[in-house]
Structure formats: structure tokens, C-alpha cells
Design an enzyme around this catalytic site. Structure first.
Site, PDB file in Angstrom:
ATOM      1  N   CYS A   1      -4.349  10.984  -0.042  1.00 12.65           N
ATOM      2  CA  CYS A   1      -3.864  11.773   1.089  1.00 12.65           C
ATOM      3  C   CYS A   1      -2.906  12.859   0.586  1.00 12.65           C
ATOM      4  O   CYS A   1      -2.214  12.669  -0.424  1.00 12.65           O
ATOM      5  CB  CYS A   1      -3.127  10.865   2.072  1.00 12.65           C
ATOM      6  SG  CYS A   1      -4.185   9.611   2.821  1.00 12.65           S
TER       7      CYS A   1
ATOM      8  N   CYS B   1      -3.429   1.665  -3.026  1.00 15.52           N
ATOM      9  CA  CYS B   1      -3.333   1.730  -1.566  1.00 15.52           C
ATOM     10  C   CYS B   1      -3.481   0.344  -0.955  1.00 15.52           C
ATOM     11  O   CYS B   1      -3.053   0.109   0.172  1.00 15.52           O
ATOM     12  CB  CYS B   1      -4.381   2.665  -0.996  1.00 15.52           C
ATOM     13  SG  CYS B   1      -6.072   2.107  -1.213  1.00 15.52           S
TER      14      CYS B   1
ATOM     15  N   CYS C   1       0.808  12.240  -0.462  1.00 17.35           N
ATOM     16  CA  CYS C   1       1.000  11.220  -1.501  1.00 17.35           C
ATOM     17  C   CYS C   1       0.250  11.546  -2.787  1.00 17.35           C
ATOM     18  O   CYS C   1       0.034  10.668  -3.620  1.00 17.35           O
ATOM     19  CB  CYS C   1       0.538   9.858  -0.975  1.00 17.35           C
ATOM     20  SG  CYS C   1       1.325   9.407   0.574  1.00 17.35           S
TER      21      CYS C   1
ATOM     22  N   CYS D   1       1.616   2.215   5.908  1.00 16.51           N
ATOM     23  CA  CYS D   1       0.771   3.366   6.221  1.00 16.51           C
ATOM     24  C   CYS D   1      -0.624   3.171   5.610  1.00 16.51           C
ATOM     25  O   CYS D   1      -1.646   3.334   6.287  1.00 16.51           O
ATOM     26  CB  CYS D   1       1.437   4.634   5.681  1.00 16.51           C
ATOM     27  SG  CYS D   1       0.665   6.161   6.210  1.00 16.51           S
ATOM     28  N   CYS D   2      -0.673   2.795   4.336  1.00 15.03           N
ATOM     29  CA  CYS D   2      -1.968   2.572   3.675  1.00 15.03           C
ATOM     30  C   CYS D   2      -2.704   1.395   4.299  1.00 15.03           C
ATOM     31  O   CYS D   2      -3.940   1.410   4.384  1.00 15.03           O
ATOM     32  CB  CYS D   2      -1.769   2.283   2.191  1.00 15.03           C
ATOM     33  SG  CYS D   2      -1.596   3.745   1.159  1.00 15.03           S
TER      34      CYS D   2
HETATM   35  S1  SF4 Z   1      -1.985   7.564   0.828  1.00 17.99           S
HETATM   36 FE1  SF4 Z   1      -0.045   8.123   1.874  1.00 17.99          FE
HETATM   37  S2  SF4 Z   1      -0.605   9.129   3.825  1.00 17.99           S
HETATM   38 FE2  SF4 Z   1      -2.437   8.083   2.985  1.00 17.99          FE
HETATM   39  S3  SF4 Z   1      -2.500   6.142   3.993  1.00 17.99           S
HETATM   40 FE3  SF4 Z   1      -1.383   5.806   2.068  1.00 17.99          FE
HETATM   41  S4  SF4 Z   1       0.803   6.162   2.486  1.00 17.99           S
HETATM   42 FE4  SF4 Z   1      -0.407   6.941   4.247  1.00 17.99          FE
END
Ligand code: SF4
Length: 238
Positions: A198, A225, A201, A114-115
Site C-alpha cells: 500500500c 502483512c 507503507c 490495518c493489515c
Molecule cells: S500495508 Fe499499510 S495501508 Fe496497507 S493494509 Fe497494511 S498497514 Fe494498512
């Protein structure tokens, strides 16, 4: 600009330099890099307290210095509102984001992926589109376990210098600076957050590790991240 050697003991400097000396050192690092890279020097602004301090320092060196923000679909509403205010104040801040489709709640099952899509790839894009030769970050070596081995000037990606001008600052000194210069900050800090990311998180923490509230309950807890650990130059090995 010389990439840092290991001759200076940064841990000693963190404790021995006073607040004014740290400001002078940070301004000197940015000034020297700007003289060398000019428009190729760009500040990464995450909209957190450290980023707005670095952004303010950079603007003291030269108001023409450019910056970029990476935002995601999961940023808290307060951060989005603050981002819009910052961009209105500083039109030289460019915003990058990825709209690539992702599985629902991927941040729970695979936060690294995701990151990578939502944060690392837009940073790569910013570096390419803005012709960045030297990017300036708000990394600090006292933030937590993942941030202890950085240097003030690095070249982890060949051809891309990374400048960490507030590496030696304590969390308290960031707030001291922001208060003294009346720098606007993300309103979420008033709720007790110490490190912002985010919404899914990011949690409030009173842990000694400032980043302990990040990615709670996942393998990434208190971690990164990826923008400080992954290759950023397009074409680099990923
Ligand atoms: S902080 Fe969380 S929601 Fe944001 S990009 Fe990374 S895993 Fe995804």
C-alpha cells in the site's frame, strides 16, 4: 502431495541450482499440485514481480488455473491501473477487498490491525469463496529476514496446503524470467521500488533486505502483512 520434509537444504539449493533448473523445479511443483488439487489450486496474485512470475509459470502449466487478487483502499494508483489491466487480460483472476470502516491513518498507529482488516480478512474470504485447497504464493526465501524459514510445500493451516514454487529464486532470477518472457510488470518498479504494498507503507530502498522499504518507521518495518503468518481457514483460531 507430500508436505516438505527438512531433508533438503534449501539454502544450498538456492545457490547450487541454476536458473533453468529452478524454472523446471517450479513448473514441476505447480504441475504436481494441479494434478492433485485441480480447480482447488488457486494462485494468490499480489501484482508484485514475484506474483506475476508465479502467475506466468502457472499459466504455462494450465491456462485454466484460477487466481485471486487482494486490493485495498490504499493501493497506489499505478497498482490499481495495473490490476485492471491484469484482470482484463485474465478474467479468471478474482478481486477481493474489504470496505470495513477504519480509523483514519490506522496504518500509522496500528499497522497490524490495518493489515488484518484490509489484507488478511479478504484472503480468508477468497480461500473460502473459491474453495481453495492449495494456494500458490510468490514467497522467496531470499527476500528478507522474515522469509527464511518457509518450505516449498507447507500445511500451516489444517486442510489448506500452501505451495511456494519460487521459494528458491533470487531477486535477479525473477527479473531474468520476466524479461525473457516479456511479462508485464507494475510500472512502479521503474521508479526504483523493489517490494510493493500500500502507498503509505511502501518506500524505495537500497538495503540488502528487499523488503526493508515496507512499513518504514513502524514496529512492522521490513515485516509481514500477516497473510503468511496468520491462520487463513475460516473457523481457524485467530
Ligand atoms: S500495508 Fe499499510 S495501508 Fe496497507 S493494509 Fe497494511 S498497514 Fe494498512
Amino acid at each position: 502431495m507430500q508436505v516438505s520434509s527438512t531433508s533438503e537444504n534449501l539454502a544450498v539449493l538456492v545457490e547450487s541450482l541454476n536458473f533453468a533448473q529452478k524454472i523446471d523445479r517450479s513448473l514441476g511443483l505447480i504441475r504436481e499440485a494441479y494434478e492433485e488439487y485441480g480447480d482447488g489450486l488457486v494462485v494468490a496474485n499480489s501484482l508484485g514481480k514475484d506474483s506475476v512470475a508465479v502467475w506466468h509459470l502457472a499459466k504455462r502449466v494450465d491456462p485454466n488455473i484460477r487466481g485471486f487478487i487482494v486490493t485495498t483502499r490504499y493501493k497506489p494508483a499505478e497498482t490499481v491501473a495495473f490490476m485492471n489491466e491484469e484482470v482484463a487480460r485474465y478474467p479468471e483472476l478474482r478481486v477481493f477487498r474489504s470496505d470495513e470502516p477504519l480509523p483514519d491513518r490506522l496504518y500509522e498507529t496500528d499497522p497490524d490491525r490495518c493489515c488484518d482488516v484490509l489484507k488478511v480478512q479478504p484472503v480468508r474470504q477468497a480461500i473460502e469463496v473459491m474453495n481453495v485447497e492449495c494456494w500458490v504464493t510468490g514467497l522467496r526465501c531470499t527476500e528478507g529476514r522474515t522469509r527464511v524459514d518457509y518450505r516449498e510445500i507447507e500445511e500451516r493451516d489444517k486442510g489448506l496446503v500452501k505451495l511456494n514454487p519460487i521459494l528458491l529464486w533470487h531477486e535477479r532470477e525473477i527479473w531474468q524470467y520476466l524479461a525473457l518472457y516479456q511479462v508485464p510488470v507494475n510500472p512502479l518498479y521503474a521508479e526504483g521500488y523493489r517490494s510493493l504494498g500500500c502507498a503509505p507503507c511502501t518506500h524505495i530502498t537500497s538495503d540488502q533486505n528487499e523488503r526493508a522499504g515496507r512499513w518504514v518507521g513502524t514496529s512492522k518495518c521490513g515485516g509481514e502483512c500477516g497473510i503468511h503468518t496468520r491462520p487463513l481457514k475460516v473457523g481457524a483460531t485467530v
